[in-house]
Design a protein around this motif. Structure first.
Motif, PDB file in Angstrom:
ATOM      1  N   GLY A   6       0.781  -1.239   0.000  1.00 26.44           N
ATOM      2  CA  GLY A   6       0.000   0.000   0.000  1.00 26.44           C
ATOM      3  C   GLY A   6       0.801   1.270   0.000  1.00 26.44           C
ATOM      4  N   PHE A   7       2.088   1.224  -0.401  1.00 25.56           N
ATOM      5  CA  PHE A   7       2.735   2.532  -0.471  1.00 25.56           C
ATOM      6  C   PHE A   7       3.233   2.923  -1.857  1.00 25.56           C
ATOM      7  CE2 PHE A   7       5.564  -0.401   1.771  1.00 25.56           C
ATOM      8  CZ  PHE A   7       6.710  -0.384   0.999  1.00 25.56           C
ATOM      9  N   TYR A   8       2.933   2.097  -2.877  1.00 24.72           N
ATOM     10  CA  TYR A   8       3.330   2.532  -4.226  1.00 24.72           C
ATOM     11  C   TYR A   8       2.585   3.801  -4.625  1.00 24.72           C
ATOM     12  CZ  TYR A   8       5.067   2.252  -8.946  1.00 24.72           C
ATOM     13  OH  TYR A   8       5.716   2.537 -10.103  1.00 24.72           O
ATOM     14  N   ASP A   9       1.290   3.852  -4.329  1.00 25.05           N
ATOM     15  CA  ASP A   9       0.520   5.018  -4.776  1.00 25.05           C
ATOM     16  C   ASP A   9       0.895   6.269  -4.000  1.00 25.05           C
ATOM     17  OD1 ASP A   9      -0.701   3.805  -2.558  1.00 25.05           O
ATOM     18  OD2 ASP A   9      -2.555   4.882  -2.942  1.00 25.05           O
ATOM     19  N   ILE A  10       1.434   6.082  -2.786  1.00 25.93           N
ATOM     20  CA  ILE A  10       1.870   7.266  -2.038  1.00 25.93           C
ATOM     21  C   ILE A  10       3.120   7.869  -2.687  1.00 25.93           C
ATOM     22  CG2 ILE A  10       2.715   8.050   0.197  1.00 25.93           C
ATOM     23  CD1 ILE A  10       0.949   5.974   1.480  1.00 25.93           C
ATOM     24  N   ILE A  11       4.044   6.962  -3.111  1.00 28.47           N
ATOM     25  CA  ILE A  11       5.217   7.458  -3.833  1.00 28.47           C
ATOM     26  C   ILE A  11       4.769   8.090  -5.146  1.00 28.47           C
ATOM     27  CG2 ILE A  11       7.481   6.843  -4.754  1.00 28.47           C
ATOM     28  CD1 ILE A  11       7.324   4.253  -3.113  1.00 28.47           C
ATOM     29  N   ALA A  12       3.826   7.431  -5.807  1.00 25.67           N
ATOM     30  CA  ALA A  12       3.416   7.891  -7.136  1.00 25.67           C
ATOM     31  C   ALA A  12       2.730   9.245  -7.090  1.00 25.67           C
ATOM     32  CB  ALA A  12       2.482   6.871  -7.772  1.00 25.67           C
ATOM     33  N   ARG A  13       2.109   9.558  -5.959  1.00 22.73           N
ATOM     34  CA  ARG A  13       1.453  10.853  -5.856  1.00 22.73           C
ATOM     35  C   ARG A  13       2.484  11.962  -6.004  1.00 22.73           C
ATOM     36  NH1 ARG A  13      -2.537  10.401  -0.977  1.00 22.73           N
ATOM     37  NH2 ARG A  13      -3.128   8.484  -2.004  1.00 22.73           N
ATOM     38  N   LYS A  14       3.706  11.655  -5.554  1.00 20.24           N
ATOM     39  CA  LYS A  14       4.776  12.631  -5.681  1.00 20.24           C
ATOM     40  C   LYS A  14       5.498  12.468  -7.017  1.00 20.24           C
ATOM     41  CE  LYS A  14       8.213  14.721  -2.792  1.00 20.24           C
ATOM     42  NZ  LYS A  14       8.814  14.740  -1.472  1.00 20.24           N
ATOM     43  N   GLY A  15       5.742  11.196  -7.372  1.00 19.82           N
ATOM     44  CA  GLY A  15       6.599  10.923  -8.522  1.00 19.82           C
ATOM     45  C   GLY A  15       5.926  11.128  -9.866  1.00 19.82           C
ATOM     46  N   GLY A  16       4.619  11.045  -9.930  1.00 21.62           N
ATOM     47  CA  GLY A  16       3.919  11.236 -11.196  1.00 21.62           C
ATOM     48  C   GLY A  16       4.442  10.284 -12.262  1.00 21.62           C
ATOM     49  N   ALA A  17       4.902  10.869 -13.367  1.00 15.86           N
ATOM     50  CA  ALA A  17       5.358  10.061 -14.485  1.00 15.86           C
ATOM     51  C   ALA A  17       6.565   9.213 -14.109  1.00 15.86           C
ATOM     52  CB  ALA A  17       5.700  10.963 -15.667  1.00 15.86           C
ATOM     53  N   GLY A  18       7.335   9.659 -13.121  1.00 12.55           N
ATOM     54  CA  GLY A  18       8.475   8.870 -12.665  1.00 12.55           C
ATOM     55  C   GLY A  18       8.050   7.528 -12.099  1.00 12.55           C
ATOM     56  N   CYS A  19       6.774   7.399 -11.769  1.00  9.99           N
ATOM     57  CA  CYS A  19       6.286   6.143 -11.219  1.00  9.99           C
ATOM     58  C   CYS A  19       5.455   5.341 -12.201  1.00  9.99           C
ATOM     59  CB  CYS A  19       5.470   6.398  -9.959  1.00  9.99           C
ATOM     60  SG  CYS A  19       6.495   6.674  -8.543  1.00  9.99           S
ATOM     61  N   PHE A  20       4.867   5.968 -13.215  1.00 13.12           N
ATOM     62  CA  PHE A  20       4.090   5.118 -14.117  1.00 13.12           C
ATOM     63  C   PHE A  20       4.804   4.785 -15.416  1.00 13.12           C
ATOM     64  CE2 PHE A  20       2.085   9.161 -15.673  1.00 13.12           C
ATOM     65  CZ  PHE A  20       2.294   8.992 -17.023  1.00 13.12           C
ATOM     66  N   LEU A  21       5.837   5.541 -15.756  1.00 18.00           N
ATOM     67  CA  LEU A  21       6.521   5.244 -17.013  1.00 18.00           C
ATOM     68  C   LEU A  21       7.445   4.031 -16.925  1.00 18.00           C
ATOM     69  CD1 LEU A  21       6.449   6.460 -19.854  1.00 18.00           C
ATOM     70  CD2 LEU A  21       8.603   7.545 -19.340  1.00 18.00           C
TER      71      LEU A  21
END
Lengths: 360, 157, 124
Positions: free
Chosen positions: B84-99
């Protein structure tokens, strides 16, 4: 061709546009219903989630759920339980005051209004399900007040619910999916609100209801609900002021449902263009429910947002005389995910009601 | 009808422009920087894992090393999603987390978890590719076309 | 010397990978494209780069910096498809991409299934 024709046909879309053909219709069409019997809001309740309980209104909320899953196996079950608790609480509180409620008018955001139906299944009451997204609560209140005013019922329960996790799944992405929301997004409120209207008893009185038209200003960004809904609020608000012959100064509080910060700024501007200056007395439930540091972007949205703020914060203030006359306009965006992917713009609606203190 | 539609279009256009002018924008530099370093870091971690595998298994082929590396980071990303913490990182990382491929893994696993409530067959199994479907489908279609074109143009060597 | 090389490699990986993500982020901010569309755009870029034969040079230079972003997935698909098409004829084009990327997709599906059995989504 009286007030109720507004949902039909070509009259829906063009609001500010002068169209000669429809002029006659527009003049005689009345959107405001006046209630001659006093329709009291006898009891009002809200059940809110933990995030809402950490917001600026935390000391007003009486029923708080720390775990918004309520220990259930899925969020839909939790939403049903929350809703059930809110509805039962207001029914139980109203029973010694005005007797049993005779009808339940309720709605929620999920497909086919399953939450409402599952709650109504256990209540042994006639049930009307209503949907107009986040403005469901005012729609339910208008309808309930109309039915009471017409003498068909003495007391009617009106309720709405929304839940962050279920709405997120239905309208956006899976909960754990890592995606960034744009800064103009809003956060669906986890809350259930329920009240009992009655011709008897005491409590704040619903004086009039202004039924809104479906307004579409061509917005198609599913994240930017505030901008899409502001014109609908503007239209209903102008109609309300015009038809009730009141100005913003006559209200102690003008409350919109869930426009958020951006949407309410836009609304202020739109109203200024229409010649109404919304001053200090204008507030938005979406802005009230979350504080800035809660990471909720523009504020709250969802059917439960305005219902919980109204029930737990505004109605007690009307009851104790802080506010004497309140205009309450909840706004709803009537899109579905399919319609958005198909490139349709977002039609929006806003229903307004005027609530007054008992002794006005 | 066009006479009616026209003023509405004009009004909508005007309103759209107005909305664009007041809508707050994502803080460009800040969000670019966050996606830059988070994305870069993800790639570096993958590179590091690959280098370690190359050290441990010196006789593996380069392709195999690449494959087990991506399998490792995919598994890690899915574990992060589950915890449950990938989306917390992704909230900050944006494209750095989905690309990066980790975003692919997150999209599959988040959808799988989300629809668990409808059961493992009709929920998880059916909806697993709801978010990531476009990538898989377009990838297969266009890579097939690339293969066919390559064969057509260069012939069989 | 090897240490210096390693540092340069990692810096390149960091810079290239970061730049790709920053570019995607820029697309989000400026164009309002949804993440899904951006992913597909980058994926197709990968397919294209591999298709015209440029990808392997970039990969030699940037390594994980280019192969970890979804571009690498696209390139991998295309390369598998092209290679198998050359080996066994045109039917190979249909299978090659999947065969080559099956490691990643396979583990993603299995691991997601496993994670689903253990964890439930949470609202934050």
């Amino acid at each position: 061709m009286s007030g109720t024709t507004i949902h039909k046909g070509k009259n829906c879309n063009f609001v500010q546009v002068p169209i000669p053909v429809n002029k006659a219709v527009r003049q005689e069409s009345k959107q405001t219903l006046y209630f001659h019997k006093p329709v009291h809001i006898v009891t009002a309740n809200a059940v809110v989630g933990n995030k809402e309980a950490e917001g600026p209104l935390k000391r007003y909320f009486r029923r708080i759920k720390e775990d918004i899953k309520l220990g259930e196996k899925n969020f839909e079950r939790a939403e049903i339980l929350m809703f059930d608790e809110a509805v039962r609480a207001s029914l139980n509180e109203a029973r010694p005051l005005v007797g049993n409620a005779e009808l339940l008018i309720s709605g929620d955001l999920l497909n086919q209004m399953t939450t409402s139906s599952y709650v109504a299944r256990n209540l042994d009451l006639p049930h009307i399900g209503v949907y107009s997204a986040c403005s469901t609560y005012t729609e339910a209140l208008s309808l309930g007040a109309t039915l009471i005013d017409a003498g068909h019922f003495t007391s009617v329960a009106c309720a709405t619910v929304s839940h962050f996790a279920t709405a997120e799944r239905q309208f956006r992405y899976p909960l754990e999916y890592g995606c960034q929301r744009p800064p103009y997004a809003q956060w669906t409120v986890t809350a259930a609100g329920s009240c009992v209207l009655s011709a008897k008893g005491e409590g704040p009185v619903i004086r009039s209801a202004t039924l809104g038209k479906v307004i579409d200003f061509g917005q198609n960004d599913i994240s930017n609900m505030g901008a899409a809904m502001a014109p609908a609020a503007m239209d209903t608000m102008c109609t309300l002021f015009r038809e009730t012959d009141l100005s913003p100064k006559d209200f102690d509080l003008i409350l919109t449902g869930d426009l958020g910060k951006l949407g309410s700024d836009i609304l202020r501007n739109l109203m200024r263009e229409q010649g109404y200056e919304l001053g200090q007395q204008y507030k938005d439930c979406g802005c009230l429910i979350y504080s800035v540091d809660q990471n909720c972007y523009q504020g709250g949205s969802g059917a439960g947002c305005s219902a919980s703020v109204m029930n737990e914060f505004v109605l007690p203030r009307i009851h104790d005389g802080t506010y004497k006359r309140v205009a309450y306009l909840a706004t709803g965006a009537l899109m579905s995910t399919q319609s958005c992917y198909q490139g349709e713009t977002i039609p929006c609606i806003s229903h307004g009601i005027v609530i007054e203190g008992e002794n006005v | 009808m066009s006479a009616i539609a026209n003023p509405i279009e004009k009004r909508n256009e005007r309103y759209g422009k107005y909305v664009d002018s007041v809508t707050p924008k994502t803080g460009t530099l800040k969000s670019l920087w966050h996606s830059f370093w988070i994305g870069g870091l993800t790639c570096c971690i993958a590179q590091g894992i690959g280098d370690i595998y190359a050290l441990i298994f010196p006789n593996f082929s380069e392709d195999l090393i690449v494959n087990i590396t991506s399998m490792t980071i995919i598994t890690l990303a899915i574990l992060f999603t589950g915890l449950g913490f990938y989306d917390i990182i992704a909230r900050k990382g944006g494209a750095g987390c989905f690309l990066p491929i980790t975003g692919f893994a997150n999209a599959i696993s988040s959808a799988a978890m989300e629809y668990k409530s409808e059961g493992l067959i009709l929920g998880t199994s059916v909806k697993m590719f709801t978010v990531v479907g476009p990538v898989v489908v377009n990838g297969i279609v266009w890579s097939t076309i690339a293969g066919l074109l390559n064969l057509l143009i260069l012939g069989r060597i | 010397m090897t240490i210096l090389n390693t540092i340069t490699t990692y810096l390149t990986v960091f810079a290239v990978g970061g730049l790709m993500c920053a570019l995607a982020q820029l697309l989000i901010i400026k164009t309002k494209l949804t993440p899904a569309r951006i992913l597909v755009i980058f994926l197709l870029t990968g397919v294209l780069l591999e298709g015209i034969g440029v990808y392997k040079y970039i990969n030699d230079f940037a390594q994980a910096g280019i192969s970890v972003p979804i571009i690498g997935f696209g390139a991998s698909l295309a390369r598998g498809s092209i290679e198998m098409a050359r080996q066994i004829g045109f039917i190979g084009a249909f299978a090659g991409g999947l065969v080559r990327t099956a490691f990643g997709v396979g583990v993603a599906v299995v691991a997601s299934y496993a994670v689903t059995l253990i964890f439930s989504p949470r609202s934050k």
